[in-house]
Enzyme design. Structure first.
Site, PDB file in Angstrom:
ATOM      1  N   ASP A 110      59.720 126.178  19.200  1.00  0.00           N
ATOM      2  CA  ASP A 110      61.018 126.781  18.917  1.00  0.00           C
ATOM      3  C   ASP A 110      61.018 127.189  17.450  1.00  0.00           C
ATOM      4  OD1 ASP A 110      63.800 127.400  19.179  1.00  0.00           O
ATOM      5  OD2 ASP A 110      63.946 125.845  20.710  1.00  0.00           O
ATOM      6  N   ASP A 211      64.899 131.353  17.991  1.00  0.00           N
ATOM      7  CA  ASP A 211      66.307 130.998  17.973  1.00  0.00           C
ATOM      8  C   ASP A 211      67.155 132.112  17.336  1.00  0.00           C
ATOM      9  OD1 ASP A 211      68.081 128.556  18.371  1.00  0.00           O
ATOM     10  OD2 ASP A 211      68.542 129.042  16.272  1.00  0.00           O
ATOM     11  N   GLU A 253      65.822 134.855  21.454  1.00  0.00           N
ATOM     12  CA  GLU A 253      67.162 134.536  21.951  1.00  0.00           C
ATOM     13  C   GLU A 253      68.105 135.617  21.422  1.00  0.00           C
ATOM     14  OE1 GLU A 253      70.504 130.949  21.934  1.00  0.00           O
ATOM     15  OE2 GLU A 253      69.290 131.342  20.157  1.00  0.00           O
ATOM     16  N   HIS A 327      69.309 124.236  27.198  1.00  0.00           N
ATOM     17  CA  HIS A 327      69.971 123.107  26.543  1.00  0.00           C
ATOM     18  C   HIS A 327      71.357 123.460  26.011  1.00  0.00           C
ATOM     19  CE1 HIS A 327      68.339 125.551  23.435  1.00  0.00           C
ATOM     20  NE2 HIS A 327      69.017 124.885  22.518  1.00  0.00           N
ATOM     21  N   ASP A 328      71.755 124.729  26.094  1.00  0.00           N
ATOM     22  CA  ASP A 328      73.082 125.150  25.624  1.00  0.00           C
ATOM     23  C   ASP A 328      74.042 125.432  26.782  1.00  0.00           C
ATOM     24  OD1 ASP A 328      72.253 125.166  22.927  1.00  0.00           O
ATOM     25  OD2 ASP A 328      71.552 127.241  23.063  1.00  0.00           O
TER      26      ASP A 328
HETATM   27  C1  NOJ Z   1      70.734 128.511  19.529  1.00  0.00           C
HETATM   28  C2  NOJ Z   1      70.233 127.196  20.024  1.00  0.00           C
HETATM   29  O1  NOJ Z   1      69.796 127.348  21.342  1.00  0.00           O
HETATM   30  C3  NOJ Z   1      71.360 126.206  19.854  1.00  0.00           C
HETATM   31  O2  NOJ Z   1      71.098 124.982  20.483  1.00  0.00           O
HETATM   32  C4  NOJ Z   1      71.603 126.040  18.389  1.00  0.00           C
HETATM   33  O3  NOJ Z   1      72.733 125.214  18.185  1.00  0.00           O
HETATM   34  C5  NOJ Z   1      71.859 127.375  17.702  1.00  0.00           C
HETATM   35  N1  NOJ Z   1      70.976 128.402  18.132  1.00  0.00           N
HETATM   36  C6  NOJ Z   1      71.686 127.234  16.213  1.00  0.00           C
HETATM   37  O4  NOJ Z   1      70.343 127.034  15.902  1.00  0.00           O
END
Ligand code: NOJ
Length: 553
Positions: A110, A211, A253, A327-328
Site C-alpha cells: 500500500d 492510496d 484508489e 477495509h473502508d
Molecule cells: C484511503 C484508505 O483506504 C483509508 O483507509 C484511509 O483512511 C485514507 N485513504 C487516508 O489514507
C-alpha cells in the site's frame, strides 16, 4: 485455424500477470495475531500462507505495515522504510515476501503518499520553522482574516487546515490533522517517494496499491483536490523513475473516476498505472450530493447501469478492478444481501456475479467466508477515526444520536475491520490476548474452520470461481454483453470469446422471479443452489439465486 492460433499467440504475448490474477486484501491489524498482543502481525500472515494458497489467490494487497502511530491504523506513516512495531520487523517482512513468492503469491504494497504521519521526520523538521529545509515538503498557508486560509474540508470532518501555533501558519490535511498532506509540487518530495518505492521494488514486491492517488495533483488555493492538472504528469514521472522498469502492477484508489478519467490512468499507451479502483457502484446507496453517511436504499437498476458501463467502456484503454469490499466499506452480504435468512445464498450470489465479470477481482479478508457487518449500540464501541470524528461533528450539528449510530452501522469502517474469524473458539482464533477491536459474535457459526469442513461453503464457491477463471480464458478476455429485458432485480450477462458463449445470471433480491432466454445450455458451470441442470428458457429464480452456464453459441 491459423487465424485462431495467431490470435492466441498474440494474446499470450500481451498478457500481463495482473490481468489473470485474483488479489486478496489483507488488513494486517485484523488478520491473525501470532504473539497474543491482540493485534494482527506479519508472522500471523506468514502462518496463513497455506490457507491463501488453498483459496487459490495469486497476489496479496497488504494494507500498510510501515511504522505508524496508528491515528488512522497505518494510513499515517512515520517511516516508509521500516515496519510497525506491533506487526514485526523488516526480517519478518522479508520472510513474508520470500514465503509468499515461493507459494506463487505476489505482495502488493500500500503506497500512502498523499500524506504522512505528523510523526514522520519530514514533518517534525518542517514544524521547526519557516526556514527549515523540510518546510516545503508540506503545504503551509498564512491565515486569512485571522482564520483558516479557505473552506477546504477534511474527509474526516471539520476544516482541512490546522493551525501550527509556533509559526502562525496553517498546514493542510485532507484526512486527520495527524496526516499532513505532502507538497507534490516540490520535486524533492517526488524524489523521496521514488527512492522509497525503489527500495521496495528492489525487495521484490509485486507492485503498489496507491492510496487516494487522485489527490496528489491538488491546488489547495483553488480548492481543487481530486484530479488536479499535474496529476498525470506526476504519475508518468513516477512510472518512469520506479515501477515502469519492473514487471509489477499498480492500482490507484480514485474516488471520483469516470470511465473517461480511468482511461487517463490506465491506457497502456500513457505509461501510468495498470488499473484504478472506481467507486461509482459502491456510492449508489448514498444521497445525491451528500456524503456516505446519508443513506438511501440501493436501486438494483442503477447498480446494473453502473457496472455495465464500466464493463463495456474501457475497451483496450484500461482494465477493470472488480470489488465489493475493502477495509473502508461495509460487508457486501450485510449491505446489499441478506446476512440472516439468505446469508450463504446472497454471499455466493455476489461472488458469482463479480468473479464472472471482466477485470481483476479483489477479495477482502473474510469475504470468502461470508463475514458480516458488526453493529454497535454506542460510540464507545467504535475505533475508526472517521466515524468518531463524524459522530462528534454531527452531534454538534444537532443530529439525533440514533441516526448517527444507524449511519455508522450501515457504513462505518469498523464493520470490515473486526478480526478475521478463523474458528469458533474465544476471539475466533484471531488472538489469545484481548483483540484491539471486538470480534463479531457470529464467529461461532461464521468462521474459516466451518467453511473448510463444509463442502457446500462460501469458501469453496470462491475457490471454484478462482479456478474457473484460471482455466477459462473466456472469463479473463471475453467480451461482456448485458442481457436486457430481464426483471429489474435480475442481473444477467453473456461473456463471449472465440466462438464460446457463457451466460451468467443473478437474482439480486429475495423475491422469486421468472427468467427466460432463448438459449441451449451445454454445460452447467456454477449454481449457488446446487442445481444439477438449468433450463434458461424457463427458470423460476429463487431468492438471491445465481448461476453461470455455457450455452451453444
Ligand atoms: C484511503 C484508505 O483506504 C483509508 O483507509 C484511509 O483512511 C485514507 N485513504 C487516508 O489514507
Amino acid at each position: 485455424m491459423t487465424e485462431t492460433i495467431t490470435n492466441t499467440i498474440k494474446k499470450e504475448k500481451e498478457v500481463k500477470w495482473w490481468q489473470t490474477a485474483v488479489i486478496y486484501q489483507i488488513y494486517p491489524r485484523s488478520f491473525q495475531d501470532s504473539d497474543g498482543d491482540g493485534v494482527g502481525d506479519l508472522r500471523g500472515i506468514i502462518n496463513r500462507i497455506d490457507y491463501l494458497k488453498l483459496l487459490g489467490i495469486t497476489a496479496i494487497w497488504l494494507s500498510p505495515v510501515y511504522k505508524s502511530p496508528n491515528d488512522d491504523n497505518g494510513y499515517d506513516i512515520s517511516d516508509y522504510q521500516d515496519i510497525m512495531d506491533e506487526f514485526g520487523t523488516m526480517a519478518d517482512m522479508d520472510e513474508l515476501l520470500a514465503k509468499a513468492n515461493e507459494a506463487g503469491i505476489k505482495i502488493i504494497m500500500d503506497l500512502v503518499v498523499n500524506h504522512t504521519s505528523d510523526e514522520h521526520k519530514w514533518f517534525i523538521e518542517a514544524k521547526k520553522g519557516k526556514d527549515n529545509e523540510y518546510r516545503d515538503y508540506y503545504i503551509w498557508r498564512d491565515p486569512v482574516n485571522g482564520d483558516v486560509p479557505n473552506g477546504l474540508g477534511s474527509i474526516f470532518s471539520g476544516s482541512a487546515w490546522e493551525l501550527d501555533e509556533a509559526s502562525g501558519q496553517y498546514f493542510l490535511h485532507l484526512f486527520s490533522k495527524r496526516q499532513p498532506d505532502l507538497n507534490w509540487e516540490n520535486p524533492k518530495v517526488r524524489k523521496e517517494v521514488n527512492d522509497m518505492m525503489n527500495f521496495w521494488l528492489d525487495k521484490g514486491v509485486g507492485g503498489f496499491r496507491m492510496d487516494v492517488i487522485d489527490l496528489i495533483g491538488k491546488i489547495p488555493d483553488q480548492e481543487i483536490t481530486g484530479n488536479g492538472p499535474k496529476l498525470h504528469e506526476y504519475l508518468q514521472e513516477m512510472n518512469q523513475q520506479t515501477f515502469g522498469k519492473h514487471d509489477v502492477m499498480t492500482v490507484g484508489e480514485t474516488w471520483g473516476a469516470t470511465p473517461e478519467i480511468a482511461k487517463l490512468y490506465s491506457d497502456p499507451a500513457r505509461n501510468e498505472l495498470s488499473m484504478v479502483f472506481q467507486f461509482e457502484h459502491i456510492s449508489l446507496d448514498q444521497q445525491e450530493g451528500k456524503d456516505k453517511w446519508d443513506l438511501k436504499p440501493l436501486s438494483v437498476a442503477e447498480l446494473k447501469d453502473v457496472l455495465v458501463k464500466w464493463q463495456v467502456s474501457l475497451g483496450n484503454e484500461g482494465w477493470n478492478s472488480l470489488f465489493w469490499n475493502n477495509h473502508d466499506l461495509p460487508r457486501i452480504v450485510s449491505r446489499w444481501g441478506n446476512d440472516k435468512e439468505y446469508h450463504d445464498q446472497s454471499a455466493k450470489m455476489f461472488a458469482i456475479l463479480l468473479h464472472m465479470m471482466k477485470g481483476t477481482p479483489y477479495i477482502y479478508q473474510g469475504e470468502e467466508i461470508g463475514m458480516t457487518n458488526c453493529p454497535v449500540s454506542s460510540i464507545d464501541e467504535v475505533e475508526d477515526i472517521e466515524a468518531v470524528n463524524m459522530y462528534h461533528d454531527r452531534l454538534a450539528k444537532g443530529y439525533p444520536v440514533e441516526d448517527i449510530i444507524t449511519s455508522i452501522n450501515a457504513k462505518g469502517r469498523d464493520n470490515a475491520r473486526t478480526p478475521m474469524q478463523w474458528d469458533d473458539s474465544a476471539h475466533g482464533g484471531f488472538t489469545t490476548g484481548t483483540p484491539w477491536l471486538h470480534v463479531n459474535q457470529n464467529h461461532k457459526t461464521i468462521n474459516v474452520q466451518e467453511n473448510l469442513d463444509n463442502p457446500n461453503s462460501i469458501f469453496y464457491t470462491y475457490q471454484r470461481l478462482i479456478q474457473i477463471r484460471q482455466d477459462n480464458p473466456i472469463v479473463v478476455w471475453g467480451d461482456f454483453e448485458l442481457i436486457e429485458n430481464t426483471h429489474e432485480d435480475v442481473f444477467a450477462y453473456y461473456r463471449l470469446y472465440e466462438g464460446e458463449k457463457w451466460l451468467v445470471a443473478a437474482n439480486m433480491s429475495e423475491q422469486e422471479h421468472g427468467f427466460s432466454v432463448n438459449e441451449e445450455v451445454s454445460e452447467l458451470i456454477m449454481s449457488n443452489y446446487n442445481r444439477t441442470e438449468i433450463d434458461v428458457k424457463q427458470l423460476a429464480f429463487k431468492p438471491y439465486e445465481a448461476f453461470a452456464v455455457k450455452v451453444k453459441a
